[in-house]
Motif scaffolding. Sequence first.
Motif, PDB file in Angstrom:
ATOM      1  N   GLU A   1      10.630  -0.559   2.846  1.00 27.65           N
ATOM      2  CA  GLU A   1      10.469   0.490   1.838  1.00 27.65           C
ATOM      3  C   GLU A   1      10.682  -0.116   0.460  1.00 27.65           C
ATOM      4  O   GLU A   1      11.526  -0.983   0.268  1.00 27.65           O
ATOM      5  CB  GLU A   1      11.462   1.623   2.081  1.00 27.65           C
ATOM      6  N   SER A   2       9.926   0.363  -0.505  1.00 20.81           N
ATOM      7  CA  SER A   2       9.965  -0.228  -1.840  1.00 20.81           C
ATOM      8  C   SER A   2      10.958   0.512  -2.722  1.00 20.81           C
ATOM      9  O   SER A   2      10.845   1.714  -2.934  1.00 20.81           O
ATOM     10  CB  SER A   2       8.572  -0.183  -2.471  1.00 20.81           C
ATOM     11  N   ASP A   3      11.949  -0.231  -3.209  1.00 20.52           N
ATOM     12  CA  ASP A   3      12.849   0.334  -4.209  1.00 20.52           C
ATOM     13  C   ASP A   3      12.668  -0.360  -5.564  1.00 20.52           C
ATOM     14  O   ASP A   3      12.832   0.235  -6.612  1.00 20.52           O
ATOM     15  CB  ASP A   3      14.311   0.239  -3.749  1.00 20.52           C
ATOM     16  N   SER A   4      12.313  -1.639  -5.510  1.00 17.63           N
ATOM     17  CA  SER A   4      12.009  -2.383  -6.730  1.00 17.63           C
ATOM     18  C   SER A   4      11.102  -3.553  -6.369  1.00 17.63           C
ATOM     19  O   SER A   4      11.042  -3.968  -5.207  1.00 17.63           O
ATOM     20  CB  SER A   4      13.294  -2.894  -7.393  1.00 17.63           C
TER      21      SER A   4
ATOM     22  N   SER B   1       4.386   7.819  -0.109  1.00 15.72           N
ATOM     23  CA  SER B   1       5.541   6.945   0.138  1.00 15.72           C
ATOM     24  C   SER B   1       5.162   5.524  -0.228  1.00 15.72           C
ATOM     25  O   SER B   1       3.993   5.124  -0.111  1.00 15.72           O
ATOM     26  CB  SER B   1       5.986   7.021   1.606  1.00 15.72           C
ATOM     27  N   TYR B   2       6.150   4.742  -0.675  1.00 16.50           N
ATOM     28  CA  TYR B   2       5.890   3.407  -1.207  1.00 16.50           C
ATOM     29  C   TYR B   2       6.605   2.342  -0.374  1.00 16.50           C
ATOM     30  O   TYR B   2       7.774   2.504  -0.016  1.00 16.50           O
ATOM     31  CB  TYR B   2       6.345   3.321  -2.669  1.00 16.50           C
ATOM     32  N   TYR B   3       5.877   1.275  -0.089  1.00 18.14           N
ATOM     33  CA  TYR B   3       6.419   0.158   0.695  1.00 18.14           C
ATOM     34  C   TYR B   3       5.984  -1.144   0.024  1.00 18.14           C
ATOM     35  O   TYR B   3       4.946  -1.211  -0.633  1.00 18.14           O
ATOM     36  CB  TYR B   3       5.897   0.182   2.133  1.00 18.14           C
TER      37      TYR B   3
END
Length: 677
Positions: A119-122, A109-111
């Motif tokens: 949370e990382s979306d861009s 998962s990316y943050y």
Amino acid sequence: MSPETILYIVLAGVVSIALAVFMYGYRSKQTGSLRWVFGILRFITLFSILLLIINPKFKSETYTIEKPKLPVLIDNSASIGELGQKENVSAFLQKLKENNELNDKFDVSYYSFGNDFRESDSLSFDEKNTNISKALTSANELFKNQTAPTIVITDGNQTLGNDYEFSSATFKNPIYPVILGDSIQYTDLKIEQLNTNRYAFLKNQFPVEVILTYSGTSPVNSEFAVAQGAATVYRTNVSFSENETSKTLNFTLNASSVGLQKYSAQILPLADEKNKTNNSKQFAVEVIDQATNVLVVSKITHPDLGALKKAITSNERRTVTFKKPAEAVSVLNDFQLVILYQPDRSFASVFAEIEKLNKNTWTISGLQTDWYFLNGAQDNFNKEASNASEDIQAELNGNYGTFAVENIGFDNFPPLHTEFGALTISVPNEVMLAQTVSGIDNGNPLLATTEINGKRDAIWDGEGFWRWRARSFLETESFQSFDDFIGNLVQYLASNKRRSRLEVSSETFYYNNNPIKISAQYFDKNYVFDNRASLNISVKNTETEKQTVFPMLLRNNYYEVDLNSLPAGEYNYTVSVSNEAVSSSGKFTILDFNVEQQFLNADVPKLRRIAQNTNGKAFFATHGDLLINALVENTNYQNIERSEQKVVPLVDWKYLLALIVLALAAEWFIRKYNGLI
């Protein structure tokens, strides 16, 4: 299913068969196939009813395979771009997402983090601060009961929050820093920190503290200067060496004119310096010609008094003076607000002088308050005196409209102590905080304000709010929210200025790496806060003439706008109300200071230490494949088989009920069809 339940089911079947046979085998008048049909239907009905009563259950066990978690925390601050590491971040993230072995083994998962953790979306790499400690702590809380090695992609340069190296001592999962930048030490002079007051008094001197640092091995000489416009107001020579890498300068500047005074501090750069941005810093001081003077009258010593002083004087525009009742009478006229802490009969002369001078007051009561005296000394409120005490908590009135109040977590603050009894306010008032006991409103105000003929007063019924200030610090790591709450209350009570229908609150200057917020309150013609209004703020840059309009968003009992997107410069603003001829104007200045531009390289030693402290390992971004292989080959991170055991009914009661209804309905229709009813 237990043997007893099976036995009950068998007995239910036997009893159902026996009753069906008895009813339709021996005593029934029907013959042939109807006896069999009615017997079967009656068996189904009876057996279903008995099953409902028995409610047989059995255990269902399911097995799931759970991968170890792999949170990836990405530094989204501007320093990543300043160090030229955007491409390295993108390349490493691409490797993580495309590596099948890693994604098969871990739940990735990316943050991202900068000012906040999300949370990382861009990724934009434009956040103005870096809070690594908050990101690591949030990830630790999020995965505290799971196997979750944590990848942190960062340069290690933190500008906000606690020191993440010391915070890592409580982390349960290994941390694998991915270092962005290099470890080369460049020769550099910089202004590490500059401290000064936000406000100064006219014709006084205000202190300035500057910390200068040097990175290098050779002895160097430079000059530090402070300029105001084209004039240099302070200058000194400084020297550094490999053994003497920092200097602290303390000096004072003159506050010679009222208003916003802007200054520029600079240490002359060396010829071979790589980063010259960190050699200068702008700062400002607002010079005022008078302060708000607050008098606290108290006969006793109490921790609340210390909390009051700290909160009120957190704004340099306010001063606090403590006096005993006998000493206060002669100096009351020198103060805009008088705080009466737990008054008793020794306050009689103080109340008489307050009434004579028509002074604004804030009365704070508690367990040592003499209510028999206080009830007779003023006419605004009355409390039934008793000898019993009570612990109360606070609940914010969301409709309070006298001035803007932010909910700082009143519901979670420790209880205050007060004398048991009903508190009645006999004049027009607004309750800001209501008393609650065990979460239930007891009908009494904790904090209420009144305004009669321009005179403003407040009653606060409860002692021990020093614990509120302490709890606020524990929850937010700052006293600011509590101090602002007290400061806003004092600002309102200390002023006799008549309220307008549109009240706007803003600072005269902001640093662009801090929140830039302007708030406003709009009242209808009856001076009741209007939460249905549409407020907009028009902001114009005085240098570029560029004008931008922002909507103001409703926050409880006030409207607010965040202007952090504006560049540094001087601005005029106008707050207006849609479809109303009401507006308010002002101006502010945004000072340029990008803390993310102050770094030359990554903080490699600190990142390696947090990896070592948590049994992880640090890697440079260019060695991403080594980190991926280390995670894939690490046998400590294995899939976990989890079993979940549920107790479920053998037959859902809804289906049994439907079966009973169908069986009885079928029997009724068959009887009706055959003329048996």
